[in-house]
Design an enzyme around this catalytic site. Structure first.
Site, PDB file in Angstrom:
ATOM      1  N   THR A  95       0.832  -1.066  -0.062  1.00 48.14           N
ATOM      2  CA  THR A  95      -0.009  -0.004   0.090  1.00 48.14           C
ATOM      3  C   THR A  95       0.664   1.135   0.197  1.00 48.14           C
ATOM      4  O   THR A  95       1.780   1.406   0.758  1.00 48.14           O
ATOM      5  CB  THR A  95      -0.888   0.039   1.128  1.00 48.14           C
ATOM      6  OG1 THR A  95      -1.624  -1.289   1.128  1.00 48.14           O
ATOM      7  CG2 THR A  95      -1.705   1.134   1.491  1.00 48.14           C
ATOM      8  N   VAL A  97       2.324   5.221   0.208  1.00 48.78           N
ATOM      9  CA  VAL A  97       2.293   6.553   0.814  1.00 48.78           C
ATOM     10  C   VAL A  97       1.917   7.459  -0.637  1.00 48.78           C
ATOM     11  O   VAL A  97       2.370   7.498  -1.625  1.00 48.78           O
ATOM     12  CB  VAL A  97       3.489   6.806   1.458  1.00 48.78           C
ATOM     13  CG1 VAL A  97       3.902   8.026   1.863  1.00 48.78           C
ATOM     14  CG2 VAL A  97       3.699   5.819   2.624  1.00 48.78           C
ATOM     15  N   ILE A 131       4.776  -1.164   2.977  1.00 52.72           N
ATOM     16  CA  ILE A 131       4.666   0.109   2.837  1.00 52.72           C
ATOM     17  C   ILE A 131       5.599   0.713   1.522  1.00 52.72           C
ATOM     18  O   ILE A 131       6.736   0.557   1.467  1.00 52.72           O
ATOM     19  CB  ILE A 131       5.131   0.890   3.901  1.00 52.72           C
ATOM     20  CG1 ILE A 131       4.011   0.675   5.326  1.00 52.72           C
ATOM     21  CG2 ILE A 131       4.945   2.622   3.725  1.00 52.72           C
ATOM     22  CD1 ILE A 131       2.636   1.093   4.952  1.00 52.72           C
ATOM     23  N   LYS A 132       4.705   1.102   0.533  1.00 53.71           N
ATOM     24  CA  LYS A 132       5.262   1.642  -0.719  1.00 53.71           C
ATOM     25  C   LYS A 132       5.822   3.017  -0.727  1.00 53.71           C
ATOM     26  O   LYS A 132       4.717   4.046  -0.271  1.00 53.71           O
ATOM     27  CB  LYS A 132       4.356   1.732  -1.899  1.00 53.71           C
ATOM     28  CG  LYS A 132       4.368   0.095  -2.255  1.00 53.71           C
ATOM     29  CD  LYS A 132       3.335  -0.067  -3.536  1.00 53.71           C
ATOM     30  CE  LYS A 132       3.947   0.155  -4.786  1.00 53.71           C
ATOM     31  NZ  LYS A 132       3.319  -0.129  -6.133  1.00 53.71           N
ATOM     32  N   LEU A 133       6.887   3.307  -0.940  1.00 53.40           N
ATOM     33  CA  LEU A 133       7.640   4.780  -0.978  1.00 53.40           C
ATOM     34  C   LEU A 133       8.359   4.742  -2.326  1.00 53.40           C
ATOM     35  O   LEU A 133       9.044   3.996  -2.700  1.00 53.40           O
ATOM     36  CB  LEU A 133       8.509   4.905   0.231  1.00 53.40           C
ATOM     37  CG  LEU A 133       7.916   4.767   1.363  1.00 53.40           C
ATOM     38  CD1 LEU A 133       9.214   4.357   2.614  1.00 53.40           C
ATOM     39  CD2 LEU A 133       7.392   6.093   2.191  1.00 53.40           C
TER      40      LEU A 133
END
Length: 318
Positions: A95, A97, A131-133
């Protein structure tokens, strides 16, 4: 003979690059990835209406401030979709950011904490979340801190070796090098077509994979953003590949003999001293393709986030 997708699964973990529940049911991937563009697309699927309504109701219960409601509804919707997907995949959901935070380390960390908290409140352990950044310097630094807290990260919008090296040195759990978008840039720049073996995106991922394995980095390489199944077949053996529904269907309906193209090194050499910020920025700046595609990717994800917020604003007003 097994179909191409079934053969590929023998060598590579297959991830579905979609928020479409029906596609995930059909192709049975290990993991799934989402991004602002996919969340926007998923939010227009009638079956997701209840997830949107839940996000709106929850946001209204948290604050009377419209801007805060919008932020909360957007985050809650992404998590709601992720929770539904996790009912169907045994592994993890990625998911993302908000792309507008791509140059703000502290706000990226705060948003990551919020997304993890929303998942945990929905009964999902952080071990099932990535967590996608964006792979900016700030995004990579945020990932370094989050990984120390046990929050695993997927560094996305990755187009260059400098980004890949910095991600590994930061201890990122996973990177998503964008194969097809690299090809797009080179085709436009040179006017040439490339076969799968010489595809610049395939060449880039192969170089990154080999560097990681030779230097003993544990960061997972997950090729992403494919334009054709030829690219995918040339990356058989990569740790993971995240593939959209149309190409998953093409793989499932074809019978091409698959052999592993990427094979991990059996011996390792010592890694170099980590890149400094100045070295990273210089090396990255020397790659015009990567500079163009990272900037474009961030802009486009931000545009789709804005479109999602327009849709949510109308619902919050009701």
């Amino acid at each position: 003979m097994a179909n191409t997708l079934e053969q590929l699964k023998l060598y590579t973990t297959i991830v579905a690059d979609t928020g479409d529940i029906e596609a995930i049911k059909r192709y049975q991937p290990e993991d799934a990835t989402t991004n602002p563009s996919l969340i926007l697309k998923a939010a227009q699927i009638p079956e997701y209406e209840s997830l949107i309504d839940n996000a709106i109701d929850w946001a209204k219960s948290q604050s009377a401030n419209l801007a805060q409601q919008l932020d909360d509804a957007s985050d809650k919707l992404a998590v709601n979709i992720g929770v539904e997907i996790l009912k169907l995949v045994p592994g993890r959901i990625s998911t993302e950011v908000d792309a507008r935070l791509s140059f703000d380390k502290e706000q990226s960390i705060a948003k990551a904490h919020k997304l993890v908290r929303l998942y945990q409140e929905a009964g999902v352990d952080k071990s099932r979340i990535l967590i996608k950044l964006a792979s900016t310097w700030e995004g990579i630094c945020a990932a370094r801190e989050l990984e120390k807290e046990g929050i695993n990260c997927n560094l996305t919008l990755l187009f260059s070796f400098a980004q890949a090296r910095a991600c590994a040195e930061a201890g990122a759990y996973l990177i998503s090098p964008f194969v097809g978008r690299i090809l797009d840039w080179y085709k436009k720049d040179t006017g040439k077509d490339y076969d799968a073996v010489n595809d610049p995106g395939v060449v880039s991922v192969t170089e990154i994979y080999n560097y990681y394995k030779q230097h003993g980095f544990n960061t997972v390489v997950m090729g992403a953003s494919f334009r054709n199944i030829g690219e995918i077949i040339e990356l058989a053996g990569c740790d993971r590949l995240t593939i959209g529904p149309s190409l998953l269907e093409e793989l499932a309906n074809s019978q091409i003999d698959i052999t592993p193209k990427l094979v991990a090194a059996t011996s390792t050499v010592a890694a170099e001293a980590p890149l400094t910020e100045a070295q990273f920025r210089w090396d990255f700046n020397q790659d015009p393709m990567a500079v163009d595609k990272l900037a474009e990717g961030i802009r486009n994800f931000a545009i789709d986030q804005g479109k999602l917020e327009v849709m949510l604003t109308a619902k919050l007003a009701n």
